[in-house]
Design an enzyme around this catalytic site. Structure first.
Site, PDB file in Angstrom:
ATOM      1  N   ASP A  89       0.862  -1.179   0.000  1.00  0.00           N
ATOM      2  CA  ASP A  89       0.000   0.000   0.000  1.00  0.00           C
ATOM      3  C   ASP A  89       0.899   1.230   0.000  1.00  0.00           C
ATOM      4  OD1 ASP A  89      -1.732  -2.120   0.538  1.00  0.00           O
ATOM      5  OD2 ASP A  89      -3.067  -0.881   1.770  1.00  0.00           O
ATOM      6  N   LYS A  96      -6.823   3.365  -3.583  1.00  0.00           N
ATOM      7  CA  LYS A  96      -7.259   3.365  -2.183  1.00  0.00           C
ATOM      8  C   LYS A  96      -7.440   4.798  -1.715  1.00  0.00           C
ATOM      9  CE  LYS A  96      -5.273   1.990   2.308  1.00  0.00           C
ATOM     10  NZ  LYS A  96      -4.213   1.234   2.999  1.00  0.00           N
ATOM     11  N   LYS A 114     -10.247   0.383  -2.766  1.00  0.00           N
ATOM     12  CA  LYS A 114     -10.213   0.144  -1.326  1.00  0.00           C
ATOM     13  C   LYS A 114     -10.472   1.430  -0.554  1.00  0.00           C
ATOM     14  CE  LYS A 114      -7.071  -1.300   2.413  1.00  0.00           C
ATOM     15  NZ  LYS A 114      -5.731  -1.830   2.749  1.00  0.00           N
TER      16      LYS A 114
END
Lengths: 324, 478
Positions: free
Chosen positions: A156, A224, A260
């Protein structure tokens, strides 16, 4: 060049030839009307979900959780406990599915991997000078390689919001592309790259749409919303705009990209609103942990509590579910 | 579309409403038997008979007008604005308190989704009473005088039964008029429930009278010599007949008639939100909206992209049981209306326009029509000119702003229009060129009691809502 005309890697090369050409492309995307986007998100939030649909949604949401601990005070003990919980969220009920992944800092990857092994639960590591992203590029890349070497299945990364807001789109593009390369594993595979925008700092929905396209062109597997360290974190309208972006990207290229939302989603009821949105905006193909995740730490327990309520007809107290 | 995530049905309970087997007329504060026959009202979603309703004949109309006149002379016109406001505020609060009951009843009788009755009809109806309650003691500031006209005969359509009742009754009462109102023959039940609410609010007898019936009852009301004001919302054909019948009398008239609104999408529009606005413009309330955005004018350069997005979005609309909280499109109000929609759609096809509907299963009982989009439509097609009053969208394209304006205005109607662009200056420029009573920018079908509503050309005359809405119920300059 319109968004729908984008269909080959050569197009992307053409668009990213210079900062100017990239800016022209991103600013040529259709705008997002704030009032309209928020209204649509609110409208989707009023869908009434009952019985069988709710049972399905709760189990699906559990399977989509990236169980997260990103604190300075994290210890190996805490990470082990969290990993154990991700594999068996409800020890009292073997039918309860496992979470999608455990999300930790890079130095905790090995510890998490040790517990999770081949359980199918992935290890995700935040890298690239999380959460601010303010470090030299070689440090960000080293951070990423460390995490991948330690066995992280997913990375991430955070983008440089300062560069994006200053209009240095090409720099953001190149950073994402380089981190994507750093995700390569010696066996020829690659860790999945999730690109965190920190939408609370980007402020406008127009920015959210532009950065989504930017990240997808640069090779993100997932986009995300947030680190969870900045408020506001994930919201329904921001996620709506990102879901529209991945839907349009698939129209243009045939490629599927995951989404996400992370940070601030604590209640099962809210998670279900997100699933409704996924279903109706991107489409049912995205109703899968491969294509949609929740970045959350406390959401899981509420999902478990609601799940037990569906099965038994009554609520148990919070003490009936493990802490982490 | 096959879907792993099938929402389970989430029906609203109908136990909250008590539908009587038969209803009389509401005259002088009481329910009375009419002298005429009776007719049945059915649920358009199931064709089940809901109740029998009295059909007012000329003598019933006369009694209702007399009751309204008595109440006007003896009570209502003598009250101060503040006193009238108290009643209107009370009605507004009761509408809110009984909101769920009204929403369910409206949904059953009309066929529209509970989502819309609950979130749109009832709250906006209550808001109208609140808004005009606020005007009742401030009429001297309205600019239209303070003297009421007298007895108002009001005829409302079946598409928004409660909301149109509120649009008509609230300003009339606030200005000191009394009313005789005739709801549409297919949707009388919420008006009759409103009669009970008037009783509950202790409204003086005769201030509001509700007479049910069809065209003949309406004609008797319009033609009654002691009616001072006629307010009508409905079809242009009936509006024309009303205008003829009152011509030469000193009755005041407001008419709110049909429409064939242009929803103009420029190439720089926020496309995803424009899609929402198009959907809301034509599929809201099954397209039974006089200001529906039934003509989509889209700039050629984004036409294909926009249509793809629109079709995908329309495929997610849920058609079915109006009482299910997840239903987006309910039933067509009547068999007659369904026949008209079918007829005009078939004409559209035979004239060569491309017809498209998403794959959706329609219930076997009741009156249903799938959301439908016609592409390749030109100004000469009947589906581009006539009001279909159903979930049918005609798509036309344009190349320049001037062409868009020309096409938008090339219609006998002029009720509403929409503009979609990210460019503020273009919104202002185009809005000024459109001959339509309401122009929405980057949104569609938004209603608010503070905002006047009404048409140009064959869409009628007079304004409802806002300060302007008072003009139709006051003697100017007095």
């Amino acid at each position: 060049m319109t968004a729908t005309a984008l269909s080959t890697p050569a197009d992307v090369t053409e668009i990213t030839r210079s900062d100017a050409s990239l800016r022209r492309f991103l600013h040529g995307l259709p705008g997002v009307d704030q009032v309209g986007a928020e209204q649509r998100a609110a409208g989707l939030g009023t869908r009434s979900i009952k019985t069988t649909a709710k049972e399905y949604a709760l189990d699906l949401a559990i399977r989509m959780v990236d169980l997260t601990t990103l604190e300075g005070q994290d210890t190996p003990g805490k990470v082990r406990a969290l990993a154990a919980k991700a594999m068996r969220p409800d020890p009292a009920d073997p039918t309860c599915p496992a979470a999608a992944a455990v999300c930790v800092y890079p130095d905790m990857v090995a510890t998490a991997k040790e517990v999770l092994g081949d359980s199918g639960v992935n290890v995700a590591a935040v890298a690239t000078a999380f959460p601010s992203g303010r470090a030299a590029m070689d440090i960000k890349l080293a951070d990423t390689r460390d995490a991948v070497e330690a066995g992280a299945d997913e990375i991430d990364m955070v983008i440089d919001r300062g560069a994006f807001l200053a209009g240095r789109y090409l720099q953001v593009f190149e950073e994402i592309a380089q981190v994507r390369e750093a995700c390569a594993r010696p066996d020829g595979g690659s860790a999945h790259l999730k690109v965190i925008f920190e939408t609370g700092e980007l402020q406008t929905y127009d920015n959210v749409r532009r950065v989504s396209w930017l990240a997808m062109m640069a090779g993100a597997h997932f986009i995300k919303t947030s680190t969870g360290k900045v408020q506001p974190a994930a919201t329904l309208p921001v996620t709506l705009v990102m879901l529209e972006a991945v839907r349009d990207w698939r129209e243009a290229t045939g490629q599927m990209i995951g989404v996400k939302p992370a940070g601030g989603i604590r209640a099962a009821k809210d998670a279900i609103k997100y699933l409704v949105m996924v279903n109706e905006v991107a489409g049912p193909d995205w109703l899968d942990p491969d294509w949609f995740r929740f970045g959350a730490s406390t959401l899981l327990n509420d999902l478990l509590m609601q799940r037990t309520k569906m099965k038994t007809g009554h609520y148990s107290g919070p003490d009936y579910f493990t802490l982490d | 579309m096959s879907n792993v995530f099938e929402y389970a049905p989430a029906p609203e309970s109908r136990n909250i409403v008590d539908i009587k087997p038969s209803y009389g007329l509401f005259v002088n504060g009481e329910f009375v038997d009419g002298h005429g026959k009776s007719f049945k009202t059915i649920s358009p979603a199931t064709e089940e008979v809901l109740s029998e309703v009295a059909e007012a004949d000329a003598s019933d109309v006369d009694e209702a007008v007399k009751a309204a006149r008595r109440a006007y002379t003896r009570t209502w016109s003598k009250l101060t604005g503040r006193e009238r406001a108290k009643y209107l505020f009370r009605i507004a609060r009761i509408l809110q308190e009984r909101g769920r009951e009204i929403a369910v009843l409206e949904s059953i009788d009309n066929g529209k989704p509970i989502k819309e009755t609950r979130d749109v009809d009832v709250p906006i109806a209550a808001a109208h009473f609140f808004y005009y309650a606020g005007w009742a003691d401030k009429l001297e500031h309205s600019g239209y005088g303070t003297t009421p006209l007298g007895v108002a005969g009001q005829i409302i359509p079946w598409n928004f039964p409660l909301l149109m009742l509120a649009w008509k009754i609230a300003p009339a009462l606030a200005c000191g008029n009394t009313v005789v109102l005739k709801p549409a023959e297919t949707t009388p039940l919420t008006a009759l429930l409103f009669a009970e609410i008037c009783q509950q609010a202790d409204l003086p007898p005769g201030v509001v009278n509700i007479i049910t019936g069809a065209g003949e009852t309406g004609a008797a009301l319009v033609g009654h010599p002691d009616v001072d004001k006629v307010a009508f919302t409905g079809s242009t054909a009936v509006g024309r007949a009303i205008a003829k019948s009152v011509a030469g009398t000193d009755k005041k008239v407001t008419l709110e008639l049909g429409g064939k609104a242009a929803n103009i999408v420029f190439d720089d529009a926020p496309l995803d939100q424009a899609v929402e606005g198009i959907v809301n413009g034509i599929f809201f309330n099954q397209g039974h909206v006089c200001c529906a955005g039934s003509r989509l004018l889209v700039q050629e350069s984004v036409a294909e992209e926009l249509l793809d997005k629109l079709k995908r979005r329309v495929s997610t609309l849920r058609v079915g049981d109006p009482l299910d909280k997840n239903t987006d499109i309910g039933a067509i109000n009547s068999a007659e209306q369904l026949a008209r929609i079918r007829e005009l759609s078939d004409i559209g096809e035979s004239e060569g326009a491309g017809r498209w509907s998403p794959a959706c299963e329609l219930p076997t009982n009741g009156f249903w029509f799938p959301p439908t989009i016609f592409t390749g439509v030109s100004q000469a097609h009947r589906i581009a000119r006539e009001e279909i009053f159903g979930p049918v969208l005609s798509v036309l394209t344009f190349r320049t702003p001037a062409e868009a304006v020309e096409k938008a205005n090339n219609t006998p109607y002029g009720l509403s229009a929409g503009i979609w662009t990210e460019k503020g200056s273009r919104i202002l420029k185009i809005a000024n060129q459109l001959r339509a009573g309401v122009v929405w920018a980057n949104t569609f079908n938004k209603f608010d009691p503070t905002s006047p509503f009404g048409g140009y050309k064959e869409s009628g005359y007079g304004r409802e809502g806002g300060r302007h809405g008072l003009a139709g119920y006051l003697k100017e300059g007095v």
